[in-house]
Design a protein around this motif. Structure first.
Motif, PDB file in Angstrom:
ATOM      1  N   PRO A   1       0.834  -1.208   0.000  1.00 29.06           N
ATOM      2  CA  PRO A   1       0.000   0.000   0.000  1.00 29.06           C
ATOM      3  C   PRO A   1       0.867   1.256   0.000  1.00 29.06           C
ATOM      4  N   VAL A   2       0.303   2.359  -0.461  1.00 28.45           N
ATOM      5  CA  VAL A   2       1.061   3.607  -0.572  1.00 28.45           C
ATOM      6  C   VAL A   2       1.614   4.054   0.787  1.00 28.45           C
ATOM      7  N   THR A   3       0.876   3.828   1.858  1.00 29.87           N
ATOM      8  CA  THR A   3       1.345   4.244   3.193  1.00 29.87           C
ATOM      9  C   THR A   3       2.658   3.547   3.536  1.00 29.87           C
ATOM     10  N   ASP A   4       2.740   2.283   3.205  1.00 24.28           N
ATOM     11  CA  ASP A   4       3.930   1.478   3.466  1.00 24.28           C
ATOM     12  C   ASP A   4       5.122   2.001   2.652  1.00 24.28           C
ATOM     13  N   LEU A   5       4.876   2.265   1.374  1.00 23.88           N
ATOM     14  CA  LEU A   5       5.936   2.776   0.498  1.00 23.88           C
ATOM     15  C   LEU A   5       6.446   4.123   0.998  1.00 23.88           C
TER      16      LEU A   5
ATOM     17  N   HIS B   1       4.405  10.001  -7.280  1.00 22.49           N
ATOM     18  CA  HIS B   1       5.359   9.134  -7.975  1.00 22.49           C
ATOM     19  C   HIS B   1       4.649   7.897  -8.522  1.00 22.49           C
ATOM     20  N   LEU B   2       3.775   7.321  -7.731  1.00 22.93           N
ATOM     21  CA  LEU B   2       3.045   6.124  -8.166  1.00 22.93           C
ATOM     22  C   LEU B   2       2.150   6.426  -9.367  1.00 22.93           C
ATOM     23  N   ARG B   3       1.572   7.630  -9.387  1.00 24.83           N
ATOM     24  CA  ARG B   3       0.720   7.996 -10.524  1.00 24.83           C
ATOM     25  C   ARG B   3       1.548   8.049 -11.807  1.00 24.83           C
ATOM     26  N   VAL B   4       2.745   8.639 -11.706  1.00 26.39           N
ATOM     27  CA  VAL B   4       3.640   8.700 -12.877  1.00 26.39           C
ATOM     28  C   VAL B   4       3.997   7.283 -13.340  1.00 26.39           C
ATOM     29  N   LEU B   5       4.369   6.441 -12.386  1.00 22.08           N
ATOM     30  CA  LEU B   5       4.755   5.063 -12.723  1.00 22.08           C
ATOM     31  C   LEU B   5       3.584   4.292 -13.333  1.00 22.08           C
ATOM     32  N   ARG B   6       2.385   4.607 -12.860  1.00 20.61           N
ATOM     33  CA  ARG B   6       1.195   3.941 -13.401  1.00 20.61           C
ATOM     34  C   ARG B   6       0.911   4.413 -14.827  1.00 20.61           C
ATOM     35  N   GLU B   7       1.070   5.719 -15.051  1.00 22.96           N
ATOM     36  CA  GLU B   7       0.803   6.298 -16.379  1.00 22.96           C
ATOM     37  C   GLU B   7       1.690   5.692 -17.453  1.00 22.96           C
ATOM     38  N   VAL B   8       2.908   5.325 -17.103  1.00 19.84           N
ATOM     39  CA  VAL B   8       3.823   4.753 -18.103  1.00 19.84           C
ATOM     40  C   VAL B   8       3.791   3.225 -18.090  1.00 19.84           C
ATOM     41  N   GLY B   9       2.906   2.652 -17.263  1.00 17.61           N
ATOM     42  CA  GLY B   9       2.706   1.204 -17.279  1.00 17.61           C
ATOM     43  C   GLY B   9       3.710   0.389 -16.485  1.00 17.61           C
ATOM     44  N   LEU B  10       4.429   1.026 -15.552  1.00 15.27           N
ATOM     45  CA  LEU B  10       5.406   0.282 -14.756  1.00 15.27           C
ATOM     46  C   LEU B  10       4.792  -0.289 -13.478  1.00 15.27           C
ATOM     47  N   VAL B  11       3.676   0.319 -13.070  1.00 13.32           N
ATOM     48  CA  VAL B  11       3.017  -0.068 -11.826  1.00 13.32           C
ATOM     49  C   VAL B  11       1.515  -0.193 -12.067  1.00 13.32           C
ATOM     50  N   ARG B  12       0.904  -1.147 -11.380  1.00 12.60           N
ATOM     51  CA  ARG B  12      -0.553  -1.287 -11.434  1.00 12.60           C
ATOM     52  C   ARG B  12      -1.047  -1.334  -9.997  1.00 12.60           C
ATOM     53  N   PHE B  13      -2.339  -1.174  -9.824  1.00 11.24           N
ATOM     54  CA  PHE B  13      -2.863  -1.297  -8.469  1.00 11.24           C
ATOM     55  C   PHE B  13      -4.173  -2.058  -8.496  1.00 11.24           C
ATOM     56  N   ARG B  14      -4.526  -2.601  -7.351  1.00  9.72           N
ATOM     57  CA  ARG B  14      -5.833  -3.229  -7.193  1.00  9.72           C
ATOM     58  C   ARG B  14      -6.360  -2.860  -5.813  1.00  9.72           C
ATOM     59  N   GLY B  15      -7.671  -2.754  -5.732  1.00 11.10           N
ATOM     60  CA  GLY B  15      -8.275  -2.419  -4.452  1.00 11.10           C
ATOM     61  C   GLY B  15      -8.396  -3.661  -3.594  1.00 11.10           C
ATOM     62  N   GLU B  16      -8.023  -3.513  -2.329  1.00 16.31           N
ATOM     63  CA  GLU B  16      -8.193  -4.602  -1.369  1.00 16.31           C
ATOM     64  C   GLU B  16      -8.795  -3.974  -0.123  1.00 16.31           C
ATOM     65  N   GLY B  17     -10.074  -4.202   0.098  1.00 12.93           N
ATOM     66  CA  GLY B  17     -10.763  -3.524   1.185  1.00 12.93           C
ATOM     67  C   GLY B  17     -10.760  -2.033   0.909  1.00 12.93           C
TER      68      GLY B  17
ATOM     69  N   GLN C   1      -7.986  -0.182   0.990  1.00  6.36           N
ATOM     70  CA  GLN C   1      -6.704   0.309   0.471  1.00  6.36           C
ATOM     71  C   GLN C   1      -6.381  -0.204  -0.923  1.00  6.36           C
ATOM     72  N   ARG C   2      -5.514   0.554  -1.579  1.00  2.00           N
ATOM     73  CA  ARG C   2      -5.007   0.150  -2.895  1.00  2.00           C
ATOM     74  C   ARG C   2      -3.650  -0.500  -2.692  1.00  2.00           C
ATOM     75  N   LEU C   3      -3.480  -1.650  -3.320  1.00  3.84           N
ATOM     76  CA  LEU C   3      -2.171  -2.304  -3.284  1.00  3.84           C
ATOM     77  C   LEU C   3      -1.489  -2.075  -4.619  1.00  3.84           C
ATOM     78  N   TYR C   4      -0.263  -1.558  -4.555  1.00  3.58           N
ATOM     79  CA  TYR C   4       0.506  -1.286  -5.766  1.00  3.58           C
ATOM     80  C   TYR C   4       1.493  -2.415  -6.020  1.00  3.58           C
TER      81      TYR C   4
END
Length: 116
Positions: A35-39, A53-69, A71-74
């Motif tokens: 989760p983002v808090t952990d990072l 930073h995570l948004r940038v990484l997601r925009e270029v396809g290096l990171v994805r996320f999924r909802g778990e409860g 929180q979002r897990l990256y």
């Protein structure tokens, strides 16, 4: 105009990983989803900074996320990493040749020393 310049700098994976903190995030995600808090905590940055930073990484396809409860897990997205992997892989022959040369140089040194 400023907005356009920003978009250009992060439009591909190579530009995205030019930023050291984003490389740190990717390195942490190698161990698995977080989760983002952990990072943010691990990297000593605020949650908004980490999210940016995570948004940038997601925009270029290096990171994805999924909802778990709540929180979002990256996690890493292998597809986005492929171009980087292929580009770096193109230098493997160079590295291997360099190491082979170094190895034979060390062997020569050893033989020279034994001969003294």
């Amino acid at each position: 105009m400023v907005g356009m310049a920003r978009a250009a700098t992060t439009s591909d994976a190579f530009n995205a990983i030019a930023e050291p903190q984003r490389r740190d995030i990717l390195a942490l995600l190698r161990a698995g989803e977080r989760p983002v808090t952990d990072l943010a905590q691990q990297l000593g940055m605020s949650q908004p900074q980490a999210s940016k930073h995570l948004r940038v990484l997601r925009e270029v396809g290096l990171v994805r996320f999924r909802g778990e409860g709540k929180q979002r897990l990256y996690g890493l997205d292998a597809r986005g990493l492929r171009p980087i992997h292929e580009w770096v892989g193109g230098f493997e022959r160079f590295w291997n040749e360099s190491f082979d040369r170094l190895d034979s140089y060390v062997q020569d040194l050893k033989q020279t020393r034994q001969g003294e």
